[in-house]
Design a protein around this motif. Structure first.
Motif, mmCIF file in Angstrom:
data_model
loop_
_atom_site.group_PDB
_atom_site.id
_atom_site.type_symbol
_atom_site.label_atom_id
_atom_site.label_comp_id
_atom_site.label_asym_id
_atom_site.label_seq_id
_atom_site.Cartn_x
_atom_site.Cartn_y
_atom_site.Cartn_z
ATOM 1 N N VAL A 3 0.851 -1.183 0.000
ATOM 2 C CA VAL A 3 0.000 0.000 0.000
ATOM 3 C C VAL A 3 0.888 1.234 0.000
ATOM 4 N N ASP A 4 0.599 2.179 -0.890
ATOM 5 C CA ASP A 4 1.201 3.510 -0.812
ATOM 6 C C ASP A 4 0.261 4.334 0.052
ATOM 7 N N VAL A 30 1.817 -2.726 -5.894
ATOM 8 C CA VAL A 30 1.173 -1.734 -5.027
ATOM 9 C C VAL A 30 -0.316 -1.762 -5.355
ATOM 10 N N SER A 31 -1.075 -2.417 -4.504
ATOM 11 C CA SER A 31 -2.475 -2.701 -4.823
ATOM 12 C C SER A 31 -3.435 -1.615 -4.365
ATOM 13 N N VAL A 201 4.344 2.274 4.825
ATOM 14 C CA VAL A 201 5.251 2.864 3.839
ATOM 15 C C VAL A 201 4.443 3.745 2.890
ATOM 16 N N GLU A 202 5.139 4.696 2.304
ATOM 17 C CA GLU A 202 4.502 5.688 1.435
ATOM 18 C C GLU A 202 5.523 6.225 0.445
ATOM 19 N N THR A 203 5.019 6.969 -0.533
ATOM 20 C CA THR A 203 5.921 7.676 -1.447
ATOM 21 C C THR A 203 5.977 9.171 -1.192
ATOM 22 N N ASP A 204 4.854 9.782 -0.766
ATOM 23 C CA ASP A 204 4.688 11.242 -0.788
ATOM 24 C C ASP A 204 4.863 11.761 -2.214
ATOM 25 N N PHE A 222 7.053 3.182 -6.867
ATOM 26 C CA PHE A 222 8.337 3.204 -6.174
ATOM 27 C C PHE A 222 8.217 2.863 -4.690
ATOM 28 N N THR A 223 6.982 2.677 -4.202
ATOM 29 C CA THR A 223 6.797 2.202 -2.828
ATOM 30 C C THR A 223 7.606 0.936 -2.584
#
Length: 258
Positions: A3-4, A30-31, A201-204, A222-223
Motif C-alpha cells: 500500500v502507498d 502496489v495494490s 510505507v509511502e511515497t509522498d 516506487f513504494t
C-alpha cells in the motif's frame, strides 16, 4: 501486495498519465493507494481521483502550509466531506516550522480541529511535522487526554523520542523514500527499533523518490523500493513485510474496503 499510504495523485505532475501511473503501481505490487488532500479548496479534484479508480482512496484536510489562508471555523466541514465512502481519513495536517508558510497559531488551531474530526468520526488523522517536534508532541498529548483518536506520523524523519512516544500513544509511523537516502542512517537506526506492527510505507509522490530513483518524479510504483529497505532493516523478507505493513494500513484505515 503493498500500500502507498500517502501520495498526491491530484497534482499536475500526474495529470497527463494517471491511468499509466496506476497501472505501473499495480505492476509493482502496489495494490492500494491513498491520495492526500492538502487544500480544502481542491478537495473535489482529490475525491475525483479516488472515485475514478477502485483501488485509490482519499482524505480531506488542510496542509499546515495552507492553514493561514484556508481557515477552518470548526470540525463540521471536515466531518461533512468525510461522509463520502471514498474518504477514509483527515489531513494532512500538523505543524511545519521549517517553512512557516502559515502562522504557527493558525497551524496549531487547524491541527486540533482535524484531530477533533478524527475523534468524532473515528477515522485516522494524517500528521505532518517538520522542525516542530516539541509542539507536535504537546498537542498530541493534550488531545489524547481529551479523548483517544487514531492517526499516523507521515513521512517520518523526526527524532527517536517523537517516534517512540507516538507509538506509545497508539499512533503509527509511515516511512518514505527518505529512509533509503545515504545520509539517513540515524533514521534507519530508529526504524530498526520501532515495532513493525506500527509501520507503514509511502511515497509522498511526486516528492522524495527513493534510491535508486532519487532525482526523478516519485510515483506509487516506487513504494516497493522503500518497502524493501524497511524489510531489510527489520530482518524480514519483502513478502513478509508487505503482508505486515498492508495489514497495518487496513487496521488503521478501517474504512478502506480490501
Amino acid at each position: 501486495m503493498l500500500v502507498d499510504s500517502h501520495c498526491h495523485l491530484d497534482f499536475p505532475d500526474f495529470s497527463e498519465e494517471l491511468p499509466d501511473v496506476i497501472a505501473r503501481a499495480e505492476g509493482a505490487g502496489v495494490s492500494t493507494m491513498l491520495t492526500i488532500c492538502t487544500h480544502l479548496s481542491r478537495f473535489e479534484r482529490v475525491r475525483a481521483v479516488a472515485e475514478r479508480f477502485d483501488n485509490v482512496w482519499c482524505t480531506v484536510g488542510i496542509h499546515p502550509h495552507e492553514a493561514g489562508s484556508e481557515t477552518l471555523l470548526d470540525a463540521g466541514t471536515l466531518l461533512t466531506l468525510a461522509d463520502h465512502p471514498k474518504v477514509v481519513g483527515f489531513g494532512e495536517t500538523g505543524l511545519d516550522y521549517f517553512y512557516e508558510h502559515s502562522p504557527r497559531d493558525d497551524q496549531q488551531r487547524a491541527f486540533r480541529l482535524h484531530i477533533e474530526a478524527a475523534r468524532q468520526a473515528d477515522l485516522p488523522v494524517i500528521i505532518h511535522t517538520r522542525d516542530a517536534d516539541e509542539d507536535t508532541l504537546a498537542i498530541l498529548r493534550e488531545e489524547m487526554k481529551a479523548g483517544p483518536f487514531r492517526g499516523l506520523i507521515h513521512c517520518f524523519s523526526s527524532s527517536r523520542a517523537l517516534a517512540e512516544e507516538c507509538v506509545e500513544m497508539g499512533l503509527y509511523i509511515s516511512l518514505s523514500g527518505i529512509v533509503t537516502f545515504n545520509k539517513a542512517e540515524e533514521l534507519r537506526e530508529t526504524v530498526r527499533d520501532l515495532p513493525v506492527e506500527r509501520l507503514l510505507v509511502e511515497t509522498d509522490a511526486p516528492y522524495l523518490a527513493p534510491i535508486p530513483k532519487r532525482g526523478k518524479r516519485n510515483e506509487p510504483a516506487f513504494t516497493a523500493y522503500t518497502a524493501a529497505k524497511v524489510a531489510g532493516l527489520k530482518g524480514l523478507s519483502a513478502e513478509d513485510f508487505a503482508a505486515v505493513s498492508t495489514a497495518n494500513f487496513h487496521r488503521l484505515f478501517s474504512k478502506v474496503v480490501a
